[in-house]
Design a protein around this motif. Structure first.
Motif, PDB file in Angstrom:
ATOM      1  N   ASP A  65      63.148  52.327   0.503  1.00 55.79           N
ATOM      2  CA  ASP A  65      64.110  51.569  -0.393  1.00 55.79           C
ATOM      3  C   ASP A  65      64.733  52.765  -1.333  1.00 55.79           C
ATOM      4  OD1 ASP A  65      65.342  50.369  -2.381  1.00 55.79           O
ATOM      5  OD2 ASP A  65      63.436  49.370  -3.260  1.00 55.79           O
ATOM      6  N   TRP A  66      66.051  53.165  -1.088  1.00 55.10           N
ATOM      7  CA  TRP A  66      66.633  54.173  -1.705  1.00 55.10           C
ATOM      8  C   TRP A  66      66.904  54.112  -3.202  1.00 55.10           C
ATOM      9  CZ3 TRP A  66      67.074  58.333   1.414  1.00 55.10           C
ATOM     10  CH2 TRP A  66      67.187  58.112   2.789  1.00 55.10           C
ATOM     11  N   ALA A  67      66.476  52.802  -3.895  1.00 54.54           N
ATOM     12  CA  ALA A  67      66.019  52.851  -5.071  1.00 54.54           C
ATOM     13  C   ALA A  67      64.629  53.124  -5.793  1.00 54.54           C
ATOM     14  CB  ALA A  67      66.430  51.512  -5.628  1.00 54.54           C
ATOM     15  N   GLY A  68      63.660  53.350  -4.675  1.00 52.84           N
ATOM     16  CA  GLY A  68      62.355  53.739  -5.066  1.00 52.84           C
ATOM     17  C   GLY A  68      62.145  55.161  -4.849  1.00 52.84           C
ATOM     18  N   SER A  69      61.346  55.769  -5.758  1.00 45.01           N
ATOM     19  CA  SER A  69      61.087  57.073  -5.823  1.00 45.01           C
ATOM     20  C   SER A  69      60.073  57.383  -4.734  1.00 45.01           C
ATOM     21  CB  SER A  69      60.463  57.488  -7.100  1.00 45.01           C
ATOM     22  OG  SER A  69      59.942  58.885  -7.017  1.00 45.01           O
ATOM     23  N   LEU A  70      60.252  58.683  -4.079  1.00 43.11           N
ATOM     24  CA  LEU A  70      59.478  59.084  -2.956  1.00 43.11           C
ATOM     25  C   LEU A  70      57.651  59.299  -3.531  1.00 43.11           C
ATOM     26  CD1 LEU A  70      59.372  59.962   0.005  1.00 43.11           C
ATOM     27  CD2 LEU A  70      59.452  62.481  -0.705  1.00 43.11           C
ATOM     28  N   ALA A  71      57.538  59.276  -4.842  1.00 45.82           N
ATOM     29  CA  ALA A  71      56.285  59.666  -5.293  1.00 45.82           C
ATOM     30  C   ALA A  71      55.561  58.388  -5.360  1.00 45.82           C
ATOM     31  CB  ALA A  71      56.283  60.273  -6.617  1.00 45.82           C
TER      32      ALA A  71
END
Length: 235
Positions: A65-71
């Protein structure tokens, strides 16, 4: 404390024997798609972390999800509430990803070992070393391969040996991605090659001498300077 060298060796040995037991193709195609790969490569250039590592972490943390942070999968345009909490807000997914890799434990940007064992062990550290401390393969890495049968932490500190993780593991994702994108490889301490720099454009060649553009030092240039001196004085 977990012996990370021993875990690297164990993960490398499992990798050598790993076979897929589920269908990874659809997800792998999403992760290596040109538009996704280009975004992962932007972060890779800024951090030194191989783009396939970034791609599989993105899938595991937020289902790409590009709205979700990788962290941790929290929205990157807000302050994160899950561990690592208090990160952000950021201006873009890429900025949040750089922060996750540079500033958040275990700080993958500091890693120098991008062999298969080193890569998989770094991914395992992001999820936690509870499985390694039990001597069990982590489903975060090995789910969906013949290296994992069962066993999962169902909540913090609670391990159930009979639960089977249904998510696709990082190792299987990497194997499936490698079958689709031959540029992905892990050779000793070397990460997959970064994107090639844009070709440099050679400077334009000067135009050939002409009546209006005489060569310096030529008779034409001498005559042009005289005419310029004569007509330039006229008002």
């Amino acid at each position: 404390m977990t012996d990370l060298n021993a875990l690297k060796a164990a993960n490398a040995a499992r990798w050598a024997k790993a076979k897929l037991t589920r269908n990874f193709t659809g997800v792998a195609k999403r992760l290596v798609a040109p538009e996704a790969k280009a975004r992962y490569q932007i972060v890779s250039v800024k951090t030194g972390v191989p783009w396939p590592f970034i791609a599989v972490a993105h899938e595991r943390e937020s289902s790409q999800d590009w709205a979700g942070s990788l962290a941790q999968g929290d929205p990157w345009n807000k302050i994160s509430t899950h561990v690592p909490a208090g990160r952000g807000p950021f201006k873009s997914w890429e900025d949040a990803a750089v922060d996750a890799l540079v500033n958040c434990a275990p700080r993958a940007a500091l890693n120098k070992d991008w062999s298969t064992g080193g890569t998989l062990t770094m991914l395992e550290q992001y999820n936690g070393l509870g499985y390694a401390n039990k001597g069990r393969p982590s489903p975060y890495i090995w789910s969906g391969t013949n290296q994992y049968v069962s066993g999962k932490y169902v909540r913090d500190g609670v391990y159930d040996p009979n639960v089977v993780d249904q998510q696709l593991g990082c190792a299987g994702l990497l194997l499936a991605m490698m079958s689709l994108d031959p540029s992905i490889s892990f050779d000793g301490d070397h990460a997959p090659a970064p994107p090639a720099p844009a070709p440099t454009v050679p400077p334009a060649k000067p135009s050939a001498p002409s009546v209006t553009n005489p060569a310096p030092g030529s008779l034409g240039a001498f005559i042009a300077s005289i005419l310029s001196a004569i007509f330039g004085k006229k008002k």
